[in-house]
Enzyme design. Structure first.
Site, short mmCIF file in Angstrom:
data_model
loop_
_atom_site.label_atom_id
_atom_site.label_comp_id
_atom_site.label_asym_id
_atom_site.label_seq_id
_atom_site.Cartn_x
_atom_site.Cartn_y
_atom_site.Cartn_z
NE ARG A 21 -2.08 -1.59 3.57
CZ ARG A 21 -2.55 -1.72 4.82
NH1 ARG A 21 -3.76 -1.30 5.12
NH2 ARG A 21 -1.80 -2.27 5.77
CE LYS A 80 0.58 -1.98 9.62
NZ LYS A 80 -0.69 -2.22 10.37
CE1 TYR A 99 -5.69 2.49 10.25
CE2 TYR A 99 -4.60 1.99 8.16
CZ TYR A 99 -5.77 2.23 8.88
OH TYR A 99 -6.99 2.21 8.27
CG HIS A 101 -2.45 -0.57 15.25
ND1 HIS A 101 -3.78 -0.58 15.60
CD2 HIS A 101 -2.42 -0.58 13.89
CE1 HIS A 101 -4.53 -0.62 14.51
NE2 HIS A 101 -3.72 -0.60 13.46
CD GLU A 123 -3.98 3.32 15.33
OE1 GLU A 123 -3.11 3.30 16.22
OE2 GLU A 123 -3.75 3.66 14.15
CB SER A 139 -12.34 -2.57 9.94
OG SER A 139 -11.53 -1.95 10.91
CB VAL A 244 -12.08 -8.77 20.01
CG1 VAL A 244 -12.45 -7.94 21.23
CG2 VAL A 244 -12.93 -10.04 19.96
CG LEU A 245 -11.44 -1.99 17.57
CD1 LEU A 245 -9.97 -1.85 17.22
CD2 LEU A 245 -12.30 -1.21 16.58
CG ASP A 275 -3.78 -4.51 13.55
OD1 ASP A 275 -4.62 -4.89 14.39
OD2 ASP A 275 -4.08 -3.86 12.53
CG ASN A 305 1.02 -5.94 6.62
OD1 ASN A 305 1.28 -7.07 7.03
ND2 ASN A 305 1.65 -5.40 5.58
#
Length: 377
Positions: A21, A80, A99, A101, A123, A139, A244-245, A275, A305
């Protein structure tokens, strides 16, 4: 920090393994040009997404030969989190938008804090209705990809138990258990159902399950999430998709190692939440070039990813939503953008050595400073 416009943006090539990407498209370059913002793209940054240097040049970008050239701009947009080889580019006068995380990548958090970098995380950009607009498209892609990957690794030559998702006339289809009914889980369940699998979607939010039930009219079975319902479902599953987030924080572990041990030999786990640390105890992050491993006779797919497997689709899905926010930060600076847009205030994760997103600070046991307080210091 002065509310001054950032006049140039750098777009480096992604260095994460098999990450194709790119953080901006030629249309994004043209949009930046409208506001007098120059875009410097590292050569070959778009190749993985089928976007050539010539495409960027035609839109008005300047192609630069090295990562250092792209990172030298006052604002950098990425897909990323920075890898260790990129930490040297982090600095106090840099605004980074990508992103991150950070709860799952404490080394990245430490590097950003040590460098004093101002960082916004896609995010954690959060609208007043609590939706996460910059997480949603990835997502959706990851959710739609998860059953596809699960089906692939259920094939016996890939280590699975040799089950076809849709079964065959007279033969039962695969049983797919999806943990979490957010954007990832709902899309995963939808695609798995479209592949004619038997699908169970588990979530603690009954209103969300009610919505899914109304839309799919019983084609997807729904269960309230608790230890017992998860345990019973896991034992019978051919494919388990973890979705699950917790916004900005570490994903809770909802499947223990004992539960994994109880699964069928050759069953497959796809942990999309990896991630953010993963929601299944036995998962550890893998890459597109080495995507699976076997633990307790269960195939684990845990690529951090996942949307990078389909970089053309993912790049356009991502940049469609990130571009307006990128331009807002560039036009008004970090302080101006965060002051006028609460979604971007939520998006700020670090500034001049402070952690400015509470879930990240909690996960990493670090002090928390409100974003606007930090920016005004």
């Amino acid at each position: 920090m002065a509310m001054t416009q950032i006049l140039s943006i750098g777009v480096p090539r992604e260095v994460k393994t098999a990450e194709g990407r790119v953080a901006m498209t030629p249309d994004g370059v043209r949009e930046c040009e409208r506001y007098g913002i120059q875009v410097f793209v590292e050569t070959s940054a778009g190749e993985g997404a089928s976007i050539s240097d010539a495409d960027f040049v035609a839109a008005g970008a300047t192609i630069v030969p090295t990562a250092a050239d792209a990172w030298s701009q006052p604002m950098v947009v990425k897909v990323k989190e920075p890898k260790e080889e990129e930490f040297e580019f982090l600095r106090r006068d840099l605004t980074l938008f990508t992103y991150l995380h950070l709860a799952a990548y404490p080394k990245v958090a430490s590097a950003l804090i040590a460098a004093g970098t101002t960082s916004f995380a896609y995010e954690t950009v959060q609208m007043p209705d609590s939706s996460l607009p910059l997480l949603a498209p990835m997502s959706e892609v990851a959710g739609r990809l998860a059953p596809q990957m699960g089906a692939h690794f259920l094939e016996s030559h890939n280590g699975g138990r040799g089950v076809l998702m849709g079964g065959a006339p007279g033969v039962r289809p695969a049983k797919v258990v999806v943990l979490g009914a957010g954007n990832v889980g709902w899309n995963a369940a939808w695609i798995a159902a479209g592949m004619e699998a038997e699908v169970i979607l588990i979530d603690k939010n009954i209103d969300r399950l009610r919505y899914v039930d109304q839309i799919h009219r019983g084609r997807i079975s729904t269960l309230a999430s608790n230890r017992g319902s998860i345990e019973r479902s896991i034992v019978e599953a051919d494919l388990v998709i973890g979705a699950v987030l917790v916004a900005g924080g570490r994903a809770p572990v909802v499947v223990s190692e004992d539960m994994v041990r109880s699964m069928k030999r050759g069953a497959v786990i796809v942990d999309v939440a990896v991630d953010q640390g993963g929601c299944i105890e036995t998962t550890r992050e893998t890459t597109h070039t080495d995507p699976v491993y076997i633990n307790h006779d269960v195939v684990h797919y845990a690529v951090g990813n996942m949307p990078g497997a389909v970089p053309h689709t993912s790049t356009y899905a991502l940049t469609n939503v990130t571009l307006p926010f990128q331009i807002e930060v560039a036009r008004h600076g970090a302080l101006g953008a965060a002051r006028t847009n609460s979604a971007l205030a939520h998006g700020l994760n670090t500034h001049h050595g402070h952690v400015t997103y509470e879930a990240v600070a909690t996960a990493l046991s670090l002090p928390f400073v409100e974003s606007l307080v930090a920016l005004n210091q």
